[in-house]
Design a protein around this motif. Structure first.
Motif, PDB file in Angstrom:
ATOM      1  N   ASP A 118      50.766  28.714 -45.559  1.00 42.15           N
ATOM      2  CA  ASP A 118      50.327  27.884 -46.678  1.00 42.15           C
ATOM      3  C   ASP A 118      49.870  26.509 -46.209  1.00 42.15           C
ATOM      4  O   ASP A 118      48.849  25.991 -46.665  1.00 42.15           O
ATOM      5  N   LEU A 119      50.607  25.905 -45.283  1.00 49.51           N
ATOM      6  CA  LEU A 119      50.210  24.598 -44.759  1.00 49.51           C
ATOM      7  C   LEU A 119      48.854  24.679 -44.073  1.00 49.51           C
ATOM      8  O   LEU A 119      48.000  23.791 -44.220  1.00 49.51           O
ATOM      9  N   ARG A 120      48.649  25.750 -43.315  1.00 44.57           N
ATOM     10  CA  ARG A 120      47.361  25.898 -42.617  1.00 44.57           C
ATOM     11  C   ARG A 120      46.226  26.177 -43.588  1.00 44.57           C
ATOM     12  O   ARG A 120      45.106  25.666 -43.411  1.00 44.57           O
ATOM     13  N   LYS A 121      46.484  26.984 -44.613  1.00 46.75           N
ATOM     14  CA  LYS A 121      45.441  27.228 -45.611  1.00 46.75           C
ATOM     15  C   LYS A 121      45.031  25.930 -46.287  1.00 46.75           C
ATOM     16  O   LYS A 121      43.844  25.720 -46.586  1.00 46.75           O
ATOM     17  N   ARG A 122      45.985  25.069 -46.541  1.00 50.83           N
ATOM     18  CA  ARG A 122      45.674  23.787 -47.184  1.00 50.83           C
ATOM     19  C   ARG A 122      44.804  22.913 -46.284  1.00 50.83           C
ATOM     20  O   ARG A 122      43.905  22.213 -46.763  1.00 50.83           O
ATOM     21  N   GLU A 123      45.054  22.956 -44.988  1.00 51.90           N
ATOM     22  CA  GLU A 123      44.210  22.181 -44.068  1.00 51.90           C
ATOM     23  C   GLU A 123      42.790  22.731 -44.047  1.00 51.90           C
ATOM     24  O   GLU A 123      41.820  21.968 -44.001  1.00 51.90           O
ATOM     25  N   VAL A 124      42.657  24.059 -44.085  1.00 53.80           N
ATOM     26  CA  VAL A 124      41.323  24.664 -44.153  1.00 53.80           C
ATOM     27  C   VAL A 124      40.631  24.241 -45.445  1.00 53.80           C
ATOM     28  O   VAL A 124      39.456  23.836 -45.440  1.00 53.80           O
TER      29      VAL A 124
ATOM     30  N   ASP B  29      46.749  21.336 -36.665  1.00 51.27           N
ATOM     31  CA  ASP B  29      45.939  22.141 -37.566  1.00 51.27           C
ATOM     32  C   ASP B  29      44.778  21.363 -38.176  1.00 51.27           C
ATOM     33  O   ASP B  29      43.661  21.876 -38.268  1.00 51.27           O
ATOM     34  N   ALA B  30      45.039  20.138 -38.604  1.00 51.87           N
ATOM     35  CA  ALA B  30      43.978  19.355 -39.244  1.00 51.87           C
ATOM     36  C   ALA B  30      42.808  19.163 -38.284  1.00 51.87           C
ATOM     37  O   ALA B  30      41.639  19.333 -38.660  1.00 51.87           O
TER      38      ALA B  30
END
Length: 485
Positions: free
Chosen positions: A263-269, A460-461
């Motif tokens: 979820d954290l990575r999807k938000r960065e995408v 990730d960002a």
């Protein structure tokens, strides 16, 4: 009794006219979004609801309960998907408080073709139940079950619909008039841009006003219908630094820890796509990984495993079904099964090898040194002018020796709907890749490169910014040149 679908499953639709209906304990409104390949409506006329019950090929019936009658052959050619949406009448209610709704698709004689129990919902008040979508000349149905905890405004603005009281079926039919937006001079609009990005879907910052001055989302806010249209500060007022992210089949099977990381990575995408005015874009996502002998360290230390893990969030936000189309290459190449969220770890353990035979694939037979031409030719041959966009994520440690041939392929590929993002692994000599942006003779700039010598040292960002930074720019140029739709 029709075929039972589970989330993410699809099936063919051959009937000339189908009827989508829903059974649920809670009171819901049924509506439909007619969207293009980019995942957005062409205009507000592509939103079917109780105050606008008809669009070409789609009708919201006046029966009780309401149903959507869809005639695929009558849909405009630009429409790639029809998404059936359920909205709770009580905006404070959630689907998790009652039994799962059941969506059905029947033919015009009333024979049930498919049934989908939309389980797994919790805090959502809006859900995309099903979608009919084109696959070549055929139409298919997919069980979607994508909920929106952000509510109806979050759903429709993500699809390019202007949100106002007239279009919001969660509101009464006779709403109080919304206060108008105060016109702002260009300087005020520019000054409000940063503040506009900080607002939620529920409010839009009034340009030139104090930070606490807001107006309801029911005030009409212009929304770019597709990537490439200019987005003013007010148009971007719907977005937030914590955007709604797309959920794909299989996420519920992950452990709590893995779901949190995903979820954290999807938000960065999603943040990168928002910043680049590309939210809502749908694209085929292709992952190509080098399996030559010089990559032995990257395989032994499972760097390539972590590459796969970190590319999956990109597919969840861009690809139609949230999966990665995967290839390994050396002198030749092999197409591997698509990578789905739920079984990514098992997939990596099964297919990421340099030698031996695994899952029936002779890895040694692929060779131990690199030749990019066969895999590049295979991807190019899969593309057709005007098709949906494709994003090729190409991970390699370099050594592109056939410079003239590769340059010729990239010039040919520039007229086809794909952007090639090359990523260097392993502190190697990347040669041609470093100058790929400077290659002449291309219709549009269709490739980018950056070195990722140690993926574990890049957060990730930063990773997703570098990975996706050029894709929206290419997409705008490709659309302008007629390369993609």
């Amino acid at each position: 009794m029709g075929t039972s679908l589970v989330k993410g499953q699809n099936g063919p639709v051959a009937a000339a006219r189908v009827v989508v209906s829903v059974r649920t304990e809670a009171a819901v409104d049924l509506s439909a979004l007619l969207v293009t390949e980019s995942g957005t409506v062409r205009s507000d006329a592509d939103f079917v609801f109780f105050n606008q019950p008809v669009a070409p090929g789609v009708e919201l019936t006046s029966t009780t309960p309401a149903a959507l009658a869809i005639s695929p052959a009558a849909l405009p050619g630009e429409i790639a998907q029809v998404r059936a949406v359920l909205t709770l009448d009580d905006a404070t209610d959630t689907f998790g408080r009652s039994a799962p709704p059941i969506a059905t698709i029947a033919d015009e004689r009333g024979n049930v073709l498919y049934e989908y129990v939309i389980d797994g919902l919790g805090a959502e008040s809006v859900v995309i139940a099903l979608e009919l979508y084109r696959r070549g000349a055929q139409w298919k149905v997919r069980a979607v079950g994508q909920g929106y905890a952000g509510g109806f405004a979050a759903l429709v603005t993500d699809h390019g619909v202007v949100v106002d009281d007239e279009l919001d079926p969660s509101r009464s039919a006779d709403p109080s008039p919304a206060p108008p937006l105060t016109p702002a001079p260009p300087s005020a609009v520019a000054a409000a841009d940063s503040a506009a990005r900080l607002t939620s879907h529920a409010h839009t910052v009034v340009a030139g006003a104090s930070p606490s001055a807001t107006v309801p989302a029911s005030a009409s806010v212009p929304m770019p219908a597709a990537v490439g249209e200019p987005a003013s500060a007010l148009a971007r007022g719907k977005r937030s630094l914590e955007p709604d992210v797309r959920t794909v089949p299989g996420e519920a099977k992950l452990s709590f820890e893995k779901r949190t990381v995903l979820d954290l990575r999807k938000r960065e995408v999603a943040k990168v796509l928002i910043d680049k005015d590309a939210i809502g874009v749908r694209a085929r996502v292709v992952l190509v990984i080098d399996k030559t002998g010089s990559m032995v360290k990257q395989y032994r230390k499972k760097v390539v495993h972590r590459v796969v893990e970190r590319m999956i969030p990109v597919a969840t936000q861009l690809d139609d079904d949230g999966t990665l189309e995967a290839y390994l290459y050396a002198l030749s190449y092999t197409r591997l099964p698509d990578i789905a969220v739920a079984d990514a770890d098992r997939w990596s353990e099964t297919y990421l090898h340099l030698s031996g035979t695994h899952a029936g694939i002779d890895y040694s037979g692929l060779g131990g040194r690199n030749d990019e031409l066969p895999i590049m030719r295979a991807v190019i041959d899969s593309l057709r002018p005007g098709d949906r966009p494709t994003l090729v994520l190409f991970f390699t440690d370099g050594g592109f020796a056939k410079k003239q041939e590769i340059a010729a392929l990239m010039r040919e590929a520039s007229r086809l709907p794909a952007f090639w993002q090359f990523v260097g692994l392993g502190q190697a000599n990347y040669g041609l890749l470093r100058s790929i942006d400077e290659m002449d003779g291309r219709l549009v700039d269709n490739a980018g490169f950056f070195a990722l010598d140690d993926i574990d040292r890049v957060d990730d960002a930063q990773l997703y910014t570098r990975l996706l930074g050029e894709f929206p720019q290419w997409l705008r140029a490709a659309r302008a040149a007629g390369v993609t739709s």
